[in-house]
Design an enzyme around this catalytic site. Structure first.
Site, mmCIF file in Angstrom:
data_model
loop_
_atom_site.group_PDB
_atom_site.id
_atom_site.type_symbol
_atom_site.label_atom_id
_atom_site.label_comp_id
_atom_site.label_asym_id
_atom_site.label_seq_id
_atom_site.Cartn_x
_atom_site.Cartn_y
_atom_site.Cartn_z
ATOM 1 N N ASP A 256 -6.153 1.248 0.834
ATOM 2 C CA ASP A 256 -6.224 1.287 2.290
ATOM 3 C C ASP A 256 -7.645 0.923 2.703
ATOM 4 O OD1 ASP A 256 -7.769 3.478 1.698
ATOM 5 O OD2 ASP A 256 -6.634 4.894 2.907
ATOM 6 N N LYS B 53 0.832 -1.203 0.000
ATOM 7 C CA LYS B 53 0.000 0.000 0.000
ATOM 8 C C LYS B 53 0.867 1.253 0.000
ATOM 9 C CE LYS B 53 -1.438 2.102 3.537
ATOM 10 N NZ LYS B 53 -1.996 2.497 4.851
#
Length: 224
Positions: free
Chosen positions: A139, A121
């Site tokens: 996320d 991420k």
């Protein structure tokens, strides 16, 4: 609404109404963004922006951070979530950045993930925001909103969401779509009780169509 139509509607709406969406983290260069994103895991951007001015004043670059130690870094970030682990990650990240990349934040997702504290991420955030790479970071907001409005089909993992978004979104929108989804999830499509009553995209939202509208129609029938 077909998936292709939903993606087209999503891009058309946000391109028009939020053409300049960007991260709410404050930073001045790739190093500062990398530090801020590492710190932001399971913590609000608002809190990170309160912490980083003093942190960046003390550690203005990877070299000064690499020469420090987790105990000192901890004193600057004690108010964020998991400060002990993040202090260790920041020092380790800086040392590898200096040792392996001459202090320059790498461009590729693969190289970024070699840095301590940097998962997929975080790597996607840096690659897309700093280097405009065709990547999208997933996320909790992106994961929730993409599934809820129907861009993804009940994807069970962040990687599954990422793959579907990369497959169907136009490549040149991937970087900004990350921010569209985050900001929509942060302020309107919140986790516990989405604010459908003020949401401007209910007309394209699968959750609204399947969960909210039927309840409204039933309540309307009861009042007649």
């Amino acid at each position: 609404m077909l998936k292709k139509e939903r993606y087209q509607a999503f891009v058309a709406y946000f391109s028009t109404h939020s053409p300049d969406a960007q991260t709410e983290l404050n930073y001045r260069n790739p190093y500062e963004l990398l530090v801020a994103v590492i710190l932001s895991a399971q913590c609000t951007d608002k809190r990170i922006n309160q912490v980083t001015p003093a942190l960046f004043e003390r550690f203005p670059d990877a070299e000064t951070l690499a020469a420090s130690n987790p105990d000192e870094v901890f004193t600057y970030i004690r108010s964020v979530s998991y400060p002990n682990n993040k202090a260790k990650h920041l020092v380790g990240m800086a040392q590898k950045l200096v040792g392996d990349f001459d202090g320059v934040v790498p461009q590729s997702v693969e190289d970024l993930q070699k840095l301590p504290g940097v998962g997929r991420k975080t790597a996607n955030v840096i690659a897309s925001v700093v280097y405009n790479a065709p990547a999208i970071a997933v996320d909790t907001h992106v994961f929730r909103v993409a599934n809820r409005i129907g861009l993804t089909n009940n994807a069970k993992t962040p990687l599954a969401v990422e793959r579907q978004l990369v497959k169907y979104l136009p490549k040149d929108t991937l970087a900004i779509a990350h921010h569209w989804l985050i900001l929509h999830g942060r302020y309107i499509c919140v986790a516990r009780r989405p604010k459908c009553e003020i949401c401007p995209i209910t007309w394209m939202c699968r959750y609204y169509e399947k969960e909210v509208r039927p309840k409204l129609e039933r309540n309307t029938q009861k009042t007649k």
